[in-house]
Design a protein around this motif. Structure first.
Motif, PDB file in Angstrom:
ATOM      1  N   LYS A  78       0.897  -1.252   0.033  1.00  0.00           N
ATOM      2  CA  LYS A  78      -0.007  -0.340  -0.159  1.00  0.00           C
ATOM      3  C   LYS A  78       0.825   1.307  -0.058  1.00  0.00           C
ATOM      4  CE  LYS A  78      -3.854   0.491   2.251  1.00  0.00           C
ATOM      5  NZ  LYS A  78      -4.690   0.533   3.203  1.00  0.00           N
ATOM      6  N   ILE A  79       1.851   1.178   0.612  1.00  0.00           N
ATOM      7  CA  ILE A  79       2.779   2.468   0.719  1.00  0.00           C
ATOM      8  C   ILE A  79       3.871   2.386  -0.517  1.00  0.00           C
ATOM      9  CG2 ILE A  79       4.794   3.347   2.040  1.00  0.00           C
ATOM     10  CD1 ILE A  79       3.467   2.409   4.685  1.00  0.00           C
ATOM     11  N   HIS A  80       4.240   1.272  -0.883  1.00  0.00           N
ATOM     12  CA  HIS A  80       5.004   1.381  -2.060  1.00  0.00           C
ATOM     13  C   HIS A  80       4.555   1.514  -3.172  1.00  0.00           C
ATOM     14  CE1 HIS A  80       8.791   0.148  -4.216  1.00  0.00           C
ATOM     15  NE2 HIS A  80       8.014  -0.385  -5.040  1.00  0.00           N
ATOM     16  N   MET A  81       3.418   1.338  -3.600  1.00  0.00           N
ATOM     17  CA  MET A  81       2.696   1.583  -4.817  1.00  0.00           C
ATOM     18  C   MET A  81       2.445   3.218  -4.896  1.00  0.00           C
ATOM     19  SD  MET A  81       2.427  -1.038  -6.627  1.00  0.00           S
ATOM     20  CE  MET A  81       4.004  -1.597  -6.018  1.00  0.00           C
ATOM     21  N   LYS A  82       2.287   3.743  -3.707  1.00  0.00           N
ATOM     22  CA  LYS A  82       2.141   5.134  -3.829  1.00  0.00           C
ATOM     23  C   LYS A  82       3.659   5.972  -4.141  1.00  0.00           C
ATOM     24  CE  LYS A  82      -1.324   5.613  -0.255  1.00  0.00           C
ATOM     25  NZ  LYS A  82      -1.621   6.038   1.108  1.00  0.00           N
ATOM     26  N   HIS A  83       4.620   5.236  -3.573  1.00  0.00           N
ATOM     27  CA  HIS A  83       5.957   5.593  -4.206  1.00  0.00           C
ATOM     28  C   HIS A  83       6.126   5.756  -5.670  1.00  0.00           C
ATOM     29  CE1 HIS A  83      10.147   6.040  -4.776  1.00  0.00           C
ATOM     30  NE2 HIS A  83      10.367   4.553  -5.195  1.00  0.00           N
ATOM     31  N   HIS A  84       5.468   4.499  -6.096  1.00  0.00           N
ATOM     32  CA  HIS A  84       5.524   4.504  -7.752  1.00  0.00           C
ATOM     33  C   HIS A  84       4.695   5.407  -8.385  1.00  0.00           C
ATOM     34  CE1 HIS A  84       8.256   0.776  -9.128  1.00  0.00           C
ATOM     35  NE2 HIS A  84       7.989   0.461  -7.686  1.00  0.00           N
ATOM     36  N   ALA A  85       3.608   5.707  -7.857  1.00  0.00           N
ATOM     37  CA  ALA A  85       2.708   6.538  -8.447  1.00  0.00           C
ATOM     38  C   ALA A  85       3.096   7.881  -8.430  1.00  0.00           C
ATOM     39  CB  ALA A  85       1.304   6.442  -7.910  1.00  0.00           C
ATOM     40  N   HIS A  86       3.733   8.439  -7.293  1.00  0.00           N
ATOM     41  CA  HIS A  86       4.124   9.920  -6.742  1.00  0.00           C
ATOM     42  C   HIS A  86       5.385  10.050  -6.727  1.00  0.00           C
ATOM     43  CE1 HIS A  86      -0.086  10.470  -6.416  1.00  0.00           C
ATOM     44  NE2 HIS A  86      -0.121   9.488  -5.667  1.00  0.00           N
ATOM     45  N   ASN A  87       6.282   9.247  -7.413  1.00  0.00           N
ATOM     46  CA  ASN A  87       7.996   9.328  -7.229  1.00  0.00           C
ATOM     47  C   ASN A  87       8.529  10.686  -7.237  1.00  0.00           C
ATOM     48  OD1 ASN A  87      10.536   8.346  -7.151  1.00  0.00           O
ATOM     49  ND2 ASN A  87      10.727   7.978  -9.304  1.00  0.00           N
ATOM     50  N   GLY A  88       8.987  11.104  -6.025  1.00  0.00           N
ATOM     51  CA  GLY A  88       9.756  12.250  -5.868  1.00  0.00           C
ATOM     52  C   GLY A  88       8.759  13.460  -5.404  1.00  0.00           C
ATOM     53  N   SER A  89       7.507  13.193  -5.274  1.00  0.00           N
ATOM     54  CA  SER A  89       6.714  14.403  -5.186  1.00  0.00           C
ATOM     55  C   SER A  89       6.424  14.437  -3.586  1.00  0.00           C
ATOM     56  CB  SER A  89       5.214  14.245  -5.649  1.00  0.00           C
ATOM     57  OG  SER A  89       4.522  13.279  -5.157  1.00  0.00           O
ATOM     58  N   LYS A  90       5.566  15.207  -3.075  1.00  0.00           N
ATOM     59  CA  LYS A  90       4.938  15.441  -1.752  1.00  0.00           C
ATOM     60  C   LYS A  90       4.296  14.381  -1.321  1.00  0.00           C
ATOM     61  CE  LYS A  90       1.543  18.469  -2.814  1.00  0.00           C
ATOM     62  NZ  LYS A  90       0.522  17.928  -2.517  1.00  0.00           N
ATOM     63  N   ASP A  91       3.770  13.779  -2.051  1.00  0.00           N
ATOM     64  CA  ASP A  91       2.860  12.536  -2.081  1.00  0.00           C
ATOM     65  C   ASP A  91       3.484  11.300  -1.880  1.00  0.00           C
ATOM     66  OD1 ASP A  91       0.654  14.347  -1.850  1.00  0.00           O
ATOM     67  OD2 ASP A  91       0.274  14.532  -4.147  1.00  0.00           O
ATOM     68  N   ASP A  92       4.668  11.243  -2.117  1.00  0.00           N
ATOM     69  CA  ASP A  92       5.494   9.987  -1.943  1.00  0.00           C
ATOM     70  C   ASP A  92       6.077   9.755  -0.758  1.00  0.00           C
ATOM     71  OD1 ASP A  92       7.434   7.960  -2.278  1.00  0.00           O
ATOM     72  OD2 ASP A  92       8.744   8.807  -3.659  1.00  0.00           O
ATOM     73  N   PRO A  93       5.280   8.650  -0.148  1.00  0.00           N
ATOM     74  CA  PRO A  93       5.468   8.270   1.170  1.00  0.00           C
ATOM     75  C   PRO A  93       6.843   7.673   1.803  1.00  0.00           C
ATOM     76  CG  PRO A  93       4.254   6.761   0.516  1.00  0.00           C
ATOM     77  CD  PRO A  93       4.556   7.595  -0.784  1.00  0.00           C
ATOM     78  N   GLU A  94       7.743   7.418   0.747  1.00  0.00           N
ATOM     79  CA  GLU A  94       8.838   6.768   0.933  1.00  0.00           C
ATOM     80  C   GLU A  94      10.233   7.856   0.690  1.00  0.00           C
ATOM     81  OE1 GLU A  94       9.090   3.416  -1.285  1.00  0.00           O
ATOM     82  OE2 GLU A  94       7.903   2.242   0.092  1.00  0.00           O
ATOM     83  N   HIS A  95       9.605   8.990   0.017  1.00  0.00           N
ATOM     84  CA  HIS A  95      10.895  10.064  -0.421  1.00  0.00           C
ATOM     85  C   HIS A  95      11.682  10.438   0.749  1.00  0.00           C
ATOM     86  CE1 HIS A  95      12.756  12.918  -3.033  1.00  0.00           C
ATOM     87  NE2 HIS A  95      12.398  13.688  -2.253  1.00  0.00           N
ATOM     88  N   VAL A  96      12.972  10.500   0.301  1.00  0.00           N
ATOM     89  CA  VAL A  96      14.070  11.240   1.311  1.00  0.00           C
ATOM     90  C   VAL A  96      15.167  11.481   0.379  1.00  0.00           C
ATOM     91  CG1 VAL A  96      15.041   8.934   1.738  1.00  0.00           C
ATOM     92  CG2 VAL A  96      15.167  10.756   3.620  1.00  0.00           C
ATOM     93  N   SER A  97      15.783  12.844   0.865  1.00  0.00           N
ATOM     94  CA  SER A  97      16.782  13.260  -0.026  1.00  0.00           C
ATOM     95  C   SER A  97      17.823  13.825   1.029  1.00  0.00           C
ATOM     96  CB  SER A  97      16.273  14.104  -1.025  1.00  0.00           C
ATOM     97  OG  SER A  97      15.800  15.432  -0.300  1.00  0.00           O
ATOM     98  N   PHE A  98      18.994  14.424   0.549  1.00  0.00           N
ATOM     99  CA  PHE A  98      19.774  15.029   1.461  1.00  0.00           C
ATOM    100  C   PHE A  98      19.169  16.345   1.824  1.00  0.00           C
ATOM    101  CE2 PHE A  98      23.188  11.994   0.204  1.00  0.00           C
ATOM    102  CZ  PHE A  98      23.925  12.150   1.189  1.00  0.00           C
TER     103      PHE A  98
END
Length: 323
Positions: free
Chosen positions: A114-134
């Protein structure tokens, strides 16, 4: 026959025009079994090391490295199972994934999906639940503080809330709880694979006189394993956009960051229906036949650690100063 991949939006690329050879979509029972067996082989090697290496101060780090490698393989299998690695039948896939991978490191594949599919759908956006960057790490105390939080286990509560308390996963029909079960008992029933797998692992190690290996297993599962996933993500998604990078790392580096062909991450994001054991061929197809990478060098990296050091340097370099 060629099969067009699903719509994909990736940084500086137009992947939807590239057609995937059908042979790269073929499933292989042999490779599924091989990938599924690897973490169990690593656990057996860790136990063998614990039983045969004399000084405990040598046995502990050797066994810990093997146990961590096993957890990284389990973690990758859970990711792949979110894309129906074990079977195209959802119920069968999730049952196999939970008992052969997720339960051993305290996870549930449906909740993860459920979480990972949101990452694929919203990769890099504010809606990406897995996004992290420097950038996001810097605003939260910096990379050293992030690493310390994971190593000290301070992130374990947040991870539990993310994947369990805040993620209600649909239950497979084959594992549906009875009418008498409700509320907390239903949640516990859905996690039975975790309790059973942990009990089996603890019992086997205890009977073998390796209780300390199970203690190490629990510690690594809530600290170093998720930390390496976090660092891997930062190297493969190194910006505030949907940029996705493939990493051509060494076998040792891939073992702890992205085992089982997970390092071909652009290929996975562009064509998630390509099985992981076909991703290396998918990469060669893009590189040699389509010439996709010829003018997209920023989408290839030779090393995870090198990429993280590069990003850290770029982040810390004073703006407006030319070197």
């Amino acid at each position: 026959m060629n099969v067009a991949h699903p719509k994909a939006h990736l940084y500086s690329s137009n992947l939807k025009e590239i057609r995937v050879p059908e042979e790269l979509l073929q499933r292989s029972t042999f490779w599924i079994a091989t990938y599924a067996a690897k973490p169990f082989v690593l656990i057996m090697l860790a136990m063998t090391a614990g039983l045969t290496i004399g000084p405990l101060w040598v046995a502990i780090p050797v066994a810990a490295l093997l146990l961590l490698a096993a957890q990284r393989h389990f973690q990758t299998l859970i990711h792949d199972a979110a894309h129906y690695f074990y079977s195209r039948n959802p119920a069968r896939n999730d049952t196999l994934a939970n008992w052969l991978a997720a339960g051993w490191i305290g996870m549930d594949v449906a909740r993860y999906r459920k979480i990972h599919m949101k990452h694929h759908a919203h990769n890099g956006s504010k809606d990406d639940p897995e996004h992290v960057s420097f950038a996001t790490v810097s605003t939260d105390g910096g990379l050293a503080w992030m690493i310390a939080r994971y190593v000290l286990g301070l992130e374990s509560v947040r991870l539990f809330l993310k994947y369990f308390a805040k993620s209600e996963a649909p239950t497979n029909k084959s594992e549906a709880p009875t009418k008498k079960q409700s509320g907390s008992s239903s949640k516990l029933w859905s996690m039975k694979h975790i309790f059973v797998c942990q009990l089996v692992l603890a019992a086997v190690m205890a009977v073998s006189g390796l209780w300390w290996e199970y203690a190490a297993w629990l510690y690594l599962a809530v600290t170093w394993n998720p930390l390496l996933s976090r660092l891997r993500f930062m190297a493969e998604h190194p910006g505030e956009d949907d940029m996705t990078v493939t990493t051509l790392a060494t076998v040792l580096e891939n073992t702890y960051f992205a085992p089982q062909s997970f390092n071909y991450h652009l290929e996975h994001h562009g064509w998630p229906m390509v099985p992981p054991y076909r991703l290396s061929k998918m990469h060669r197809f893009l590189r040699e036949e389509v010439r996709f990478y010829d003018d997209r060098g920023e989408l290839l990296s030779p090393s995870y650690i090198g990429k993280l050091l590069e990003l850290s340097h770029d982040r810390n370099e004073p703006k407006g100063v030319q070197v």
